[in-house]
Design a protein around this motif. Structure first.
Motif, short mmCIF file in Angstrom:
data_model
loop_
_atom_site.label_atom_id
_atom_site.label_comp_id
_atom_site.label_asym_id
_atom_site.label_seq_id
_atom_site.Cartn_x
_atom_site.Cartn_y
_atom_site.Cartn_z
N ALA A 181 -4.19 49.40 43.89
CA ALA A 181 -3.18 48.37 43.69
C ALA A 181 -3.70 47.20 42.85
N ALA A 182 -5.01 46.97 42.90
CA ALA A 182 -5.51 45.78 42.22
C ALA A 182 -6.81 46.00 41.45
N VAL A 183 -7.46 47.12 41.61
CA VAL A 183 -8.75 47.34 40.96
C VAL A 183 -8.57 47.49 39.45
N ILE A 215 -6.04 54.77 36.28
CA ILE A 215 -7.38 54.24 36.03
C ILE A 215 -7.37 53.20 34.90
N PHE A 216 -6.39 53.28 34.01
CA PHE A 216 -6.29 52.35 32.89
C PHE A 216 -5.24 51.26 33.11
N ALA A 217 -4.55 51.28 34.24
CA ALA A 217 -3.35 50.47 34.45
C ALA A 217 -3.54 48.97 34.26
N ARG A 218 -4.62 48.41 34.69
CA ARG A 218 -4.81 46.96 34.61
C ARG A 218 -5.80 46.54 33.54
N GLN A 219 -6.11 47.44 32.63
CA GLN A 219 -7.03 47.10 31.55
C GLN A 219 -6.37 46.14 30.57
N GLY A 220 -7.21 45.29 29.99
CA GLY A 220 -6.75 44.39 28.94
C GLY A 220 -7.36 44.77 27.61
N ASP A 260 -11.09 45.64 27.35
CA ASP A 260 -11.60 46.76 28.14
C ASP A 260 -11.64 48.03 27.29
N VAL A 261 -12.39 49.03 27.76
CA VAL A 261 -12.57 50.27 27.01
C VAL A 261 -12.00 51.45 27.79
N ALA A 262 -11.19 52.23 27.11
CA ALA A 262 -10.62 53.46 27.67
C ALA A 262 -11.18 54.63 26.87
N VAL A 263 -12.00 55.44 27.51
CA VAL A 263 -12.59 56.61 26.87
C VAL A 263 -11.66 57.79 27.14
N LEU A 264 -11.19 58.42 26.06
CA LEU A 264 -10.25 59.54 26.19
C LEU A 264 -10.80 60.79 25.54
N GLY A 265 -10.72 61.90 26.27
CA GLY A 265 -11.10 63.19 25.72
C GLY A 265 -10.14 63.60 24.62
N ASP A 266 -10.68 64.04 23.50
CA ASP A 266 -9.86 64.45 22.36
C ASP A 266 -9.73 65.97 22.29
#
Length: 167
Positions: A16-18, A49-54, A57-63
């Motif tokens: 909910a908040a992490v 897992i990416f919901a509260r990123q700004g 922040d870094v989102a690593v995505l498999g291509d």
């Protein structure tokens, strides 16, 4: 400090908040549909897992996975693509046994015996991208991968006898 967590979709759906300053999602396949109802429900749980990123922040995505590749539309953070099989400019990828990014080679994966195969090249690319995102020096990547012991009983090399490797 830096905390490293592996989060299942079951855990992620309850957050909910992490906020994760660096997070990764390597693939999105038809798993746990009995729990999440359908692919949309499963994708929503994993994307949490990416919901509260700004923006910082870094989102690593498999291509290597089409569904994951398309997830970038839902992400506010900086997307870093990774692959175990093909170049990802701006990200981290394996070219044969060489793990690299735009600045050049990061590690020789053939020197990391616990990480055989393309799927582990993708895992190594994700680990390297996350390590770089949290400030590790690029020269620390190869020694870390080389000395990674692997998980017990997962592709664990037991012995080689008569030219046959027992795993």
């Amino acid at each position: 400090g830096v905390y490293t967590l592996e989060m299942s979709s079951y855990m992620l759906e309850r957050l909910a908040a992490v906020r994760f300053s660096a997070a990764a999602m390597l693939n999105l396949s038809a798993d746990h549909l009995d729990r999440h109802g359908d692919m949309a429900g499963y994708a929503a749980a994993k994307l949490e897992i990416f919901a509260r990123q700004g923006a910082d922040d870094v989102a690593v995505l498999g291509d290597d996975d089409a569904a994951t590749r398309g997830a970038s539309d839902w992400i506010a953070g900086r997307v870093v693509r990774i692959s175990g099989t093909h170049p990802c400019p701006g990200g981290v990828w394996a070219e044969g046994a060489t793990l690299r990014d735009d600045a050049g080679p990061l590690a020789d994966l053939s020197a990391a015996p616990a990480l055989p195969g393309a799927h582990n090249a993708e895992n190594a690319a994700a680990a390297a991208a996350l390590a770089l995102a949290v400030g590790l020096d690029r020269n620390e990547i190869a020694p870390g991968l080389k000395t990674f012991p692997g998980l017990p009983h997962r592709q664990e090399r037991i012995r080689s006898k008569g030219g046959v490797l027992f795993v």
